[in-house]
Motif scaffolding. Structure first.
Motif, PDB file in Angstrom:
ATOM      1  N   ARG A   1      72.317  60.726 -23.221  1.00 49.07           N
ATOM      2  CA  ARG A   1      72.519  59.367 -23.733  1.00 49.07           C
ATOM      3  C   ARG A   1      71.763  58.387 -22.851  1.00 49.07           C
ATOM      4  NH1 ARG A   1      74.435  62.469 -27.011  1.00 49.07           N
ATOM      5  NH2 ARG A   1      76.462  62.303 -27.996  1.00 49.07           N
ATOM      6  N   THR A   2      71.560  57.178 -23.353  1.00 47.39           N
ATOM      7  CA  THR A   2      70.924  56.158 -22.531  1.00 47.39           C
ATOM      8  C   THR A   2      71.956  55.563 -21.581  1.00 47.39           C
ATOM      9  OG1 THR A   2      71.402  54.329 -24.045  1.00 47.39           O
ATOM     10  CG2 THR A   2      69.311  55.546 -24.385  1.00 47.39           C
TER      11      THR A   2
ATOM     12  N   LEU B   1      74.709  63.950 -20.714  1.00 46.90           N
ATOM     13  CA  LEU B   1      75.046  63.990 -22.136  1.00 46.90           C
ATOM     14  C   LEU B   1      73.868  63.645 -23.043  1.00 46.90           C
ATOM     15  CD1 LEU B   1      78.517  62.184 -21.948  1.00 46.90           C
ATOM     16  CD2 LEU B   1      78.056  64.646 -21.953  1.00 46.90           C
TER      17      LEU B   1
ATOM     18  N   ARG C   1      83.375  58.737 -30.110  1.00 43.51           N
ATOM     19  CA  ARG C   1      82.287  58.648 -29.129  1.00 43.51           C
ATOM     20  C   ARG C   1      82.774  58.784 -27.689  1.00 43.51           C
ATOM     21  NH1 ARG C   1      80.499  52.932 -27.359  1.00 43.51           N
ATOM     22  NH2 ARG C   1      82.289  51.655 -27.881  1.00 43.51           N
TER      23      ARG C   1
ATOM     24  N   ALA D   1      75.412  59.669 -18.287  1.00 43.12           N
ATOM     25  CA  ALA D   1      74.486  59.479 -19.403  1.00 43.12           C
ATOM     26  C   ALA D   1      73.460  60.607 -19.453  1.00 43.12           C
ATOM     27  CB  ALA D   1      73.791  58.127 -19.283  1.00 43.12           C
TER      28      ALA D   1
ATOM     29  N   ALA E   1      73.843  52.700 -23.417  1.00 37.05           N
ATOM     30  CA  ALA E   1      74.877  53.168 -24.345  1.00 37.05           C
ATOM     31  C   ALA E   1      76.084  53.697 -23.581  1.00 37.05           C
ATOM     32  CB  ALA E   1      74.317  54.240 -25.276  1.00 37.05           C
ATOM     33  N   MET E   2      75.827  54.451 -22.505  1.00 37.38           N
ATOM     34  CA  MET E   2      76.943  55.007 -21.742  1.00 37.38           C
ATOM     35  C   MET E   2      77.715  53.906 -21.025  1.00 37.38           C
ATOM     36  SD  MET E   2      78.790  57.560 -21.172  1.00 37.38           S
ATOM     37  CE  MET E   2      77.760  58.615 -22.157  1.00 37.38           C
TER      38      MET E   2
ATOM     39  N   THR F   1      80.017  52.481 -23.529  1.00 38.65           N
ATOM     40  CA  THR F   1      81.104  53.416 -23.804  1.00 38.65           C
ATOM     41  C   THR F   1      82.111  53.422 -22.664  1.00 38.65           C
ATOM     42  OG1 THR F   1      79.708  54.787 -25.216  1.00 38.65           O
ATOM     43  CG2 THR F   1      81.651  55.853 -24.282  1.00 38.65           C
TER      44      THR F   1
ATOM     45  N   TYR G   1      83.068  63.271 -25.860  1.00 37.58           N
ATOM     46  CA  TYR G   1      82.042  63.978 -25.096  1.00 37.58           C
ATOM     47  C   TYR G   1      82.096  63.572 -23.616  1.00 37.58           C
ATOM     48  CZ  TYR G   1      77.374  66.333 -25.092  1.00 37.58           C
ATOM     49  OH  TYR G   1      76.300  67.165 -24.898  1.00 37.58           O
TER      50      TYR G   1
END
Length: 175
Positions: free
Chosen positions: A67-68, A65, A42, A62, A71-72, A75, A45
């Motif tokens: 993504r939320t 990509l 993960r 985010a 979530a980012m 990460t 990216y």
């Protein structure tokens, strides 16, 4: 409880989720076999994106990509703990800019090679399937465009006696 536990029976897509986890695990073992420690699939990216764009805020990364932000943010925290990125305050106290460390920059050529190898391998697998997963996903998108999962859920919950709640209204009694 008067009902049967609906989670006692595997869901239709449980095997798909398990397969995706297994594929990620296989990619992770490739990193380990190549001596790349601290990198999870993960991370790849966002690391590659940052290598090409330079520092971005978590929100910008985010968005770029798909993504939320939440979530980012998680990460980025995990990548920071592995020494792959550094963060600094952005234009205001609410934003953080994310930049690659030297360690991550050194890994990017390998990560890009792995990305390409993964995409080629997935294309090969897709071609070997009687029904290409990429085609199934496109079909699923078409079906959901005509009637979303949300619409289907709402219809079933309404029929089961769980209508949409007005803010401040009392919750319905369980049927």
């Amino acid at each position: 409880m008067t009902s049967i536990d609906p989670t006692a029976v595997p869901g239709r897509w449980d095997s798909l989720h398990a397969l995706l986890r297994r594929l990620d695990d296989e990619i992770g073992t490739v990193y380990t076999d190549r001596g790349v420690d601290g990198v999870r699939p993960r991370f790849v990216y966002p690391l590659i994106r940052l290598a090409h764009t330079g520092p971005l805020t978590i929100r910008e990364l985010a968005a770029s990509l798909g993504r939320t932000h939440s979530a980012m943010s998680q990460t980025v925290t995990a990548m920071r703990s592995e020494g792959l990125v550094q963060t600094e305050s952005g234009e205001d106290a609410r934003t953080r800019r994310v930049a690659l460390t030297d360690k991550a920059r050194a890994l990017v050529p390998f990560l890009e090679a792995e990305w390409r190898a993964t995409e080629e391998s997935i294309a090969e697998i897709d071609d070997e399937l009687p029904h290409a997963l990429s085609a199934v996903v496109a079909d699923l998108e078409r079906v959901l465009a005509s009637r979303s999962l949300r619409e289907r859920l709402v219809e079933r919950l309404d029929a089961a006696g769980y209508p949409v709640q007005t803010p401040g209204a009392p919750a319905p009694e369980t049927p």
